[in-house]
Design a protein around this motif. Structure first.
Motif, PDB file in Angstrom:
ATOM      1  N   PHE A 280      19.894 -37.288 -42.063  1.00 41.98           N
ATOM      2  CA  PHE A 280      20.945 -36.021 -42.688  1.00 41.98           C
ATOM      3  C   PHE A 280      19.238 -34.865 -41.656  1.00 41.98           C
ATOM      4  O   PHE A 280      18.546 -34.995 -42.944  1.00 41.98           O
ATOM      5  CB  PHE A 280      21.149 -35.267 -43.837  1.00 41.98           C
ATOM      6  N   PRO A 281      19.311 -34.302 -40.988  1.00 42.85           N
ATOM      7  CA  PRO A 281      18.125 -33.200 -40.436  1.00 42.85           C
ATOM      8  C   PRO A 281      17.927 -32.387 -41.485  1.00 42.85           C
ATOM      9  O   PRO A 281      19.097 -31.875 -41.960  1.00 42.85           O
ATOM     10  CB  PRO A 281      18.437 -33.371 -39.477  1.00 42.85           C
ATOM     11  N   LEU A 282      17.206 -31.917 -41.995  1.00 44.16           N
ATOM     12  CA  LEU A 282      16.672 -30.754 -42.880  1.00 44.16           C
ATOM     13  C   LEU A 282      16.197 -29.728 -42.241  1.00 44.16           C
ATOM     14  O   LEU A 282      14.622 -29.930 -41.115  1.00 44.16           O
ATOM     15  CB  LEU A 282      16.314 -31.348 -44.139  1.00 44.16           C
ATOM     16  N   PRO A 283      16.299 -28.650 -42.586  1.00 43.76           N
ATOM     17  CA  PRO A 283      14.569 -28.156 -41.989  1.00 43.76           C
ATOM     18  C   PRO A 283      14.022 -27.753 -42.425  1.00 43.76           C
ATOM     19  O   PRO A 283      13.047 -28.355 -42.949  1.00 43.76           O
ATOM     20  CB  PRO A 283      15.417 -26.281 -42.231  1.00 43.76           C
ATOM     21  N   GLU A 284      12.757 -26.806 -41.663  1.00 42.19           N
ATOM     22  CA  GLU A 284      11.829 -27.285 -42.096  1.00 42.19           C
ATOM     23  C   GLU A 284      11.701 -27.055 -44.026  1.00 42.19           C
ATOM     24  O   GLU A 284      11.908 -25.563 -44.415  1.00 42.19           O
ATOM     25  CB  GLU A 284      10.703 -25.969 -40.981  1.00 42.19           C
ATOM     26  N   MET A 285      10.712 -27.661 -44.371  1.00 40.97           N
ATOM     27  CA  MET A 285       9.900 -27.435 -45.769  1.00 40.97           C
ATOM     28  C   MET A 285       9.025 -28.937 -45.748  1.00 40.97           C
ATOM     29  O   MET A 285       8.802 -29.494 -44.651  1.00 40.97           O
ATOM     30  CB  MET A 285      11.428 -27.974 -46.413  1.00 40.97           C
ATOM     31  N   SER A 286       8.284 -28.803 -46.429  1.00 42.74           N
ATOM     32  CA  SER A 286       7.244 -29.586 -47.619  1.00 42.74           C
ATOM     33  C   SER A 286       8.085 -31.105 -47.807  1.00 42.74           C
ATOM     34  O   SER A 286       9.292 -31.386 -48.000  1.00 42.74           O
ATOM     35  CB  SER A 286       7.315 -29.559 -48.460  1.00 42.74           C
ATOM     36  N   ASN A 287       7.254 -31.940 -47.539  1.00 42.78           N
ATOM     37  CA  ASN A 287       7.783 -33.551 -48.062  1.00 42.78           C
ATOM     38  C   ASN A 287       8.634 -33.921 -48.912  1.00 42.78           C
ATOM     39  O   ASN A 287       9.494 -34.307 -49.561  1.00 42.78           O
ATOM     40  CB  ASN A 287       6.463 -34.882 -47.568  1.00 42.78           C
ATOM     41  N   HIS A 288       8.082 -33.046 -50.317  1.00 47.28           N
ATOM     42  CA  HIS A 288       8.547 -33.108 -51.771  1.00 47.28           C
ATOM     43  C   HIS A 288      10.121 -32.512 -51.524  1.00 47.28           C
ATOM     44  O   HIS A 288      10.873 -32.804 -52.727  1.00 47.28           O
ATOM     45  CB  HIS A 288       7.679 -32.443 -52.964  1.00 47.28           C
ATOM     46  N   GLU A 289       9.730 -31.884 -51.009  1.00 49.93           N
ATOM     47  CA  GLU A 289      11.167 -30.360 -50.827  1.00 49.93           C
ATOM     48  C   GLU A 289      12.524 -31.652 -50.603  1.00 49.93           C
ATOM     49  O   GLU A 289      13.262 -31.842 -50.868  1.00 49.93           O
ATOM     50  CB  GLU A 289      10.914 -29.296 -50.414  1.00 49.93           C
ATOM     51  N   ALA A 290      12.064 -32.133 -49.128  1.00 51.46           N
ATOM     52  CA  ALA A 290      13.115 -32.933 -48.322  1.00 51.46           C
ATOM     53  C   ALA A 290      13.048 -34.221 -49.457  1.00 51.46           C
ATOM     54  O   ALA A 290      14.104 -34.842 -49.581  1.00 51.46           O
ATOM     55  CB  ALA A 290      12.044 -33.961 -47.478  1.00 51.46           C
ATOM     56  N   GLU A 291      12.146 -35.306 -50.410  1.00 54.24           N
ATOM     57  CA  GLU A 291      12.630 -36.288 -51.224  1.00 54.24           C
ATOM     58  C   GLU A 291      13.918 -35.750 -52.455  1.00 54.24           C
ATOM     59  O   GLU A 291      14.754 -36.149 -52.202  1.00 54.24           O
ATOM     60  CB  GLU A 291      11.595 -36.372 -52.051  1.00 54.24           C
ATOM     61  N   PHE A 292      13.314 -34.719 -52.523  1.00 61.11           N
ATOM     62  CA  PHE A 292      14.441 -34.195 -53.380  1.00 61.11           C
ATOM     63  C   PHE A 292      15.753 -33.985 -52.768  1.00 61.11           C
ATOM     64  O   PHE A 292      17.000 -34.481 -53.347  1.00 61.11           O
ATOM     65  CB  PHE A 292      14.232 -32.700 -54.009  1.00 61.11           C
ATOM     66  N   HIS A 293      15.943 -33.061 -51.655  1.00 60.98           N
ATOM     67  CA  HIS A 293      16.999 -32.960 -50.917  1.00 60.98           C
ATOM     68  C   HIS A 293      17.427 -34.722 -50.531  1.00 60.98           C
ATOM     69  O   HIS A 293      19.062 -34.557 -50.264  1.00 60.98           O
ATOM     70  CB  HIS A 293      16.490 -32.310 -49.437  1.00 60.98           C
ATOM     71  N   ALA A 294      16.984 -35.109 -49.682  1.00 60.92           N
ATOM     72  CA  ALA A 294      17.721 -36.756 -49.854  1.00 60.92           C
ATOM     73  C   ALA A 294      18.243 -37.549 -51.459  1.00 60.92           C
ATOM     74  O   ALA A 294      18.977 -37.978 -51.220  1.00 60.92           O
ATOM     75  CB  ALA A 294      16.009 -37.541 -49.416  1.00 60.92           C
ATOM     76  N   PHE A 295      17.364 -37.162 -52.170  1.00 68.56           N
ATOM     77  CA  PHE A 295      18.448 -37.582 -54.034  1.00 68.56           C
ATOM     78  C   PHE A 295      19.338 -36.719 -53.734  1.00 68.56           C
ATOM     79  O   PHE A 295      20.132 -37.586 -53.948  1.00 68.56           O
ATOM     80  CB  PHE A 295      16.826 -37.106 -54.898  1.00 68.56           C
ATOM     81  N   ILE A 296      19.564 -36.001 -53.751  1.00 65.61           N
ATOM     82  CA  ILE A 296      20.787 -34.878 -53.768  1.00 65.61           C
ATOM     83  C   ILE A 296      21.639 -35.416 -53.518  1.00 65.61           C
ATOM     84  O   ILE A 296      22.890 -35.467 -53.456  1.00 65.61           O
ATOM     85  CB  ILE A 296      20.455 -33.524 -54.173  1.00 65.61           C
TER      86      ILE A 296
END
Length: 129
Positions: free
Chosen positions: A34-50
């Motif tokens: 899933f593409p995600l908007p602009e964010m930090s790597n740590h935020e992307a990790e949380f979004h991937a987990f969710i």
């Protein structure tokens, strides 16, 4: 037992991001990115987990071992705490979802064992560009 590998990635920090999820279930491998908007790597990790949690719940997988190479996500879930206020709502959402599983496990793994999810996260960044 179902195994769900997840990873988030950013092209820059912050930058365009993506989430990758690889689920081993019933002898099959399922891939999601899933593409995600602009964010930090740590935020992307949380979004991937969710996203991994939500996919497993939608599929009716109630006994799942999640795997991550993110120390931050692993420690945050284990301690149910995160210092950075940016991550707090993401942690709260993840913790709420984890309570819906009959058996929930989260295990930290080295990056080399998370290559499928990492590759999918990087593909997601390219999709979003």
């Amino acid at each position: 037992m179902i195994e769900a590998y997840f990873d988030g990635a950013s092209a820059g920090n912050p930058g365009p991001s993506g989430a990758g999820i690889f689920i081993k279930a019933n002898g099959q491998g399922e891939r999601f990115c899933f593409p995600l908007p602009e964010m930090s790597n740590h935020e992307a990790e949380f979004h991937a987990f969710i996203a991994a949690l939500e996919i497993c719940l939608e599929k009716g997988y109630k006994t799942v071992s999640f795997r991550t190479d993110s120390d931050l996500v692993n420690r945050a879930i284990e301690k149910e705490f995160v210092k950075n206020n940016t991550y707090r709502p993401l942690l709260e959402k993840a913790l709420t979802l984890t309570k819906q599983f009959d058996l929930f496990f989260l295990k930290w793994i080295p990056s080399r064992e998370n290559k499928n999810a990492d590759e999918l996260a990087r593909q997601a960044i390219q999709k979003g560009k």
